[in-house]
Design a protein around this motif. Sequence first.
Motif, mmCIF file in Angstrom:
data_model
loop_
_atom_site.group_PDB
_atom_site.id
_atom_site.type_symbol
_atom_site.label_atom_id
_atom_site.label_comp_id
_atom_site.label_asym_id
_atom_site.label_seq_id
_atom_site.Cartn_x
_atom_site.Cartn_y
_atom_site.Cartn_z
ATOM 1 N N VAL A 51 47.645 65.935 28.268
ATOM 2 C CA VAL A 51 47.591 64.478 28.355
ATOM 3 C C VAL A 51 48.410 64.041 29.571
ATOM 4 C CG1 VAL A 51 47.981 62.290 27.159
ATOM 5 C CG2 VAL A 51 47.391 64.345 25.842
ATOM 6 N N ILE A 52 47.714 63.437 30.525
ATOM 7 C CA ILE A 52 48.352 62.903 31.721
ATOM 8 C C ILE A 52 48.611 61.423 31.451
ATOM 9 C CG2 ILE A 52 48.111 62.518 34.197
ATOM 10 C CD1 ILE A 52 48.054 65.520 33.374
ATOM 11 N N VAL A 53 49.873 61.019 31.520
ATOM 12 C CA VAL A 53 50.238 59.648 31.152
ATOM 13 C C VAL A 53 50.803 58.922 32.371
ATOM 14 C CG1 VAL A 53 51.611 58.192 29.621
ATOM 15 C CG2 VAL A 53 50.775 60.424 28.812
ATOM 16 N N GLU A 54 50.153 57.817 32.724
ATOM 17 C CA GLU A 54 50.662 56.917 33.757
ATOM 18 C C GLU A 54 51.420 55.804 33.037
ATOM 19 O OE1 GLU A 54 51.266 55.224 37.590
ATOM 20 O OE2 GLU A 54 50.763 57.239 36.911
ATOM 21 N N VAL A 55 52.669 55.586 33.420
ATOM 22 C CA VAL A 55 53.501 54.570 32.772
ATOM 23 C C VAL A 55 53.656 53.391 33.725
ATOM 24 C CG1 VAL A 55 55.751 54.067 31.736
ATOM 25 C CG2 VAL A 55 54.758 56.368 31.520
ATOM 26 N N LYS A 56 53.374 52.194 33.222
ATOM 27 C CA LYS A 56 53.563 50.965 34.003
ATOM 28 C C LYS A 56 54.520 50.071 33.231
ATOM 29 C CE LYS A 56 51.157 51.744 37.563
ATOM 30 N NZ LYS A 56 51.899 52.056 38.761
ATOM 31 N N THR A 57 55.624 49.743 33.878
ATOM 32 C CA THR A 57 56.665 48.927 33.252
ATOM 33 C C THR A 57 56.804 47.611 34.004
ATOM 34 O OG1 THR A 57 57.839 50.966 32.689
ATOM 35 C CG2 THR A 57 59.085 48.904 32.519
#
Length: 121
Positions: free
Chosen positions: A49-55
């Motif tokens: 699972v490749i997770v892109e995090v946007k905060t």
Amino acid sequence: MAEHNALGKSGEEEAARYLERNGYVIRHRNWRRGRLELDIVAAQGNELVIVEVKTRSNTAYAEPEEAITAQKIRHIVRAADTYIKVFGLDNPVRFDIITVVGKESEFELVHLKSAFYPPLF
């Protein structure tokens, strides 16, 4: 550290904790190879699972996931392909987005599973 960088780091910490609480195994965080980067690489069962995090501190301007453009998706997919080759993996791959909005200790987190698919180049 600039305030927005500190917020992003806190958001990634929150995302990683969330994933671990939900049974994911974190393989790497902020994995880099040259100019390529993946925020979080996790495993759930046999799936990578490749997770892109946007905060973001708020959504007054736009929703965090709107920052993930077609160009950004291509960059993530290229980085994931490199990661898979470097580690010699042959697992199914899923691309997720985790959005984190608010202030530290008061974050609202949304996990968008299978948020996008690799484009055909």
